[in-house]
Design an enzyme around this catalytic site. Structure first.
Site, PDB file in Angstrom:
ATOM      1  N   THR A  72     107.679 -50.656 -46.592  1.00 58.29           N
ATOM      2  CA  THR A  72     108.565 -51.331 -47.540  1.00 58.29           C
ATOM      3  C   THR A  72     108.916 -50.347 -48.647  1.00 58.29           C
ATOM      4  OG1 THR A  72     108.863 -53.363 -48.815  1.00 58.29           O
ATOM      5  CG2 THR A  72     106.699 -52.349 -48.982  1.00 58.29           C
ATOM      6  N   THR A 129     121.511 -41.308 -49.457  1.00 54.52           N
ATOM      7  CA  THR A 129     121.537 -40.269 -50.492  1.00 54.52           C
ATOM      8  C   THR A 129     121.357 -38.876 -49.906  1.00 54.52           C
ATOM      9  OG1 THR A 129     120.668 -41.772 -52.135  1.00 54.52           O
ATOM     10  CG2 THR A 129     120.298 -39.457 -52.564  1.00 54.52           C
ATOM     11  N   ASP A 150     117.387 -47.523 -49.171  1.00 50.57           N
ATOM     12  CA  ASP A 150     117.387 -48.911 -49.652  1.00 50.57           C
ATOM     13  C   ASP A 150     117.064 -49.928 -48.558  1.00 50.57           C
ATOM     14  OD1 ASP A 150     117.949 -47.984 -52.153  1.00 50.57           O
ATOM     15  OD2 ASP A 150     120.077 -48.503 -52.121  1.00 50.57           O
ATOM     16  N   SER A 166     123.023 -47.228 -47.360  1.00 48.96           N
ATOM     17  CA  SER A 166     122.334 -48.183 -46.485  1.00 48.96           C
ATOM     18  C   SER A 166     122.440 -49.622 -46.998  1.00 48.96           C
ATOM     19  CB  SER A 166     120.883 -47.790 -46.258  1.00 48.96           C
ATOM     20  OG  SER A 166     120.094 -48.047 -47.387  1.00 48.96           O
TER      21      SER A 166
HETATM   22  N1  ASP Z   1     121.633 -46.146 -51.989  1.00 46.50           N
HETATM   23  C1  ASP Z   1     121.046 -45.144 -51.135  1.00 46.50           C
HETATM   24  C2  ASP Z   1     120.998 -45.705 -49.732  1.00 46.50           C
HETATM   25  O1  ASP Z   1     120.144 -46.505 -49.439  1.00 46.50           O
HETATM   26  C3  ASP Z   1     119.708 -44.753 -51.636  1.00 46.50           C
HETATM   27  C4  ASP Z   1     118.997 -43.686 -50.840  1.00 46.50           C
HETATM   28  O2  ASP Z   1     119.390 -43.272 -49.769  1.00 46.50           O
HETATM   29  O3  ASP Z   1     117.937 -43.235 -51.314  1.00 46.50           O
HETATM   30  O4  ASP Z   1     121.822 -45.395 -48.913  1.00 46.50           O
END
Ligand code: ASP
Length: 340
Positions: free
Chosen positions: A165, A13, A90, A58
């Site tokens: 975690t 993100t 994630d 991720s």
């Molecule tokens: N879906 C995103 C990822 O893990 C969430 C984030 O980065 O906060 O890449």
């Protein structure tokens, strides 16, 4: 001499922008990301940035991406004082845990961070996370890096990567380290929790091993799970290590068919690990009847390890082709602060 830091961008993100047509968040390039952090100019160190070829959410990170990232860092290891990895939240704890087992005697910091809101957002948490992660990676004592660990920095705290975690998808406090204290806490100044840090052996070199096996299978135990489902899974899934997420301090229901199934798996050369579903606390096999059976079967206790840590440690050890007994011995031995 000026310190040097390498920023590695993998996606998440933090570096995403909304696609104008679909409104879906998509990763953008590292230069556009860095342009959003003018404060980098004020840091008295040389900061170089590199991106993986295809930055990603991720959720798309796989063991081959951990290998790529580890190799990239290792190939630049002598050139830099520290590394900051920008990563989606994630699966950040999985990647950080994996790297903590792939590097041996790590003598430099590898600090993971990311954000809950994209860096271009007016309320973003990215700026504080990135800037403080960089400052932590540059901390030194007598010309040597202070932190010699893989860490996860988020919302004012640096956690040991293999103890971290993800606990929230919408709070700025996205991570926790329930079984181990924070390594660094950021307020007006940075408070380093010195006694808990892993101390590297300065006379030994840092080594890196990319071998990993994906023959690890995670099974969450729940009330109502049936004999038929478990037997079918064990028959059809190709695994060498079964990680069972059990209840509380490592308990599981008493059923003769279950004991029989586990015994059969063990006889067939599989390793079975008992890891708790609880966010904090330690697996103690034998204190209840429901875990006594597991202990007497010779099932491995993950003690207070996170599931992320248990999975990635098992993948690394399996990749080294250890015998069943050697695997058990190594799994139950602390490697990089994941269990004490
Ligand atoms: N879906 C995103 C990822 O893990 C969430 C984030 O980065 O906060 O890449």
């Amino acid at each position: 001499m000026q310190q040097k830091l390498l920023l590695v961008y993998t996606g998440g993100t933090i570096g995403m922008v909304k696609d104008k047509k679909t409104g879906v968040l998509m990763p953008f390039d590292v230069d556009s990301l860095l342009a959003q952090i003018p404060q980098l100019e004020a840091i008295k160190a040389q900061i170089d940035a590199v991106s993986v070829p295809q930055p990603k959410d991720s959720a798309d990170m796989q063991p081959k991406d951990w290998q790529f990232l580890g190799k990239l860092i290792y190939s630049k290891f002598m050139q830099y004082d520290g590394f900051v990895v920008l990563h989606g939240t994630d699966t950040m704890s999985y990647t950080a845990s994996a790297l903590s087992f792939m590097f041996t005697n790590l003598k430099k910091p590898i600090i993971f961070t990311g954000s809950q809101l994209p860096i271009g957002d007016i309320r973003t948490d990215a700026l504080e996370n990135v800037l403080t992660a960089i400052q932590i990676a540059l901390l030194q004592e007598n010309g040597e890096p202070y932190i010699n660990e893989v860490g996860v920095y988020f919302d004012s705290q640096l956690f040991r990567g293999n103890r971290s975690t993800k606990i929230s998808s919408d709070r700025f406090k996205a991570f926790a380290s329930p079984n181990f204290p924070a390594l660094v806490t950021s307020g007006v100044s940075l408070k380093v929790n010195d006694p808990v840090l892993v101390k590297a052996n300065l006379n030994r070199v840092t080594k890196f091993s990319e071998v990993l096996s994906d023959k690890v299978f995670l099974l969450k135990i729940h009330p109502g799970i049936t004999q038929q489902v478990l037997e079918q899974l064990c028959k059809t899934v190709d695994f060498e290590v079964l990680i069972m997420e059990t209840y509380g301090s490592g308990t599981i229901f008493n059923a003769p068919w279950l004991a029989h199934l586990l015994e059969k798996l063990l006889k067939n050369g599989k390793n079975i690990i008992n890891c708790s579903q609880c966010i904090s606390g330690v697996v103690k096999q034998g204190i209840y009847e429901g875990s006594e059976q597991l202990k007497s079967l010779g099932i491995i206790s993950a003690k207070g390890m996170t599931t992320e840590s248990a999975i990635t440690k098992a993948m690394c050890l399996l990749g080294q082709n250890k015998s069943k007994n050697e695997f058990k011995k190594h799994f139950e031995t602390n490697f990089s602060g994941e269990m004490y």
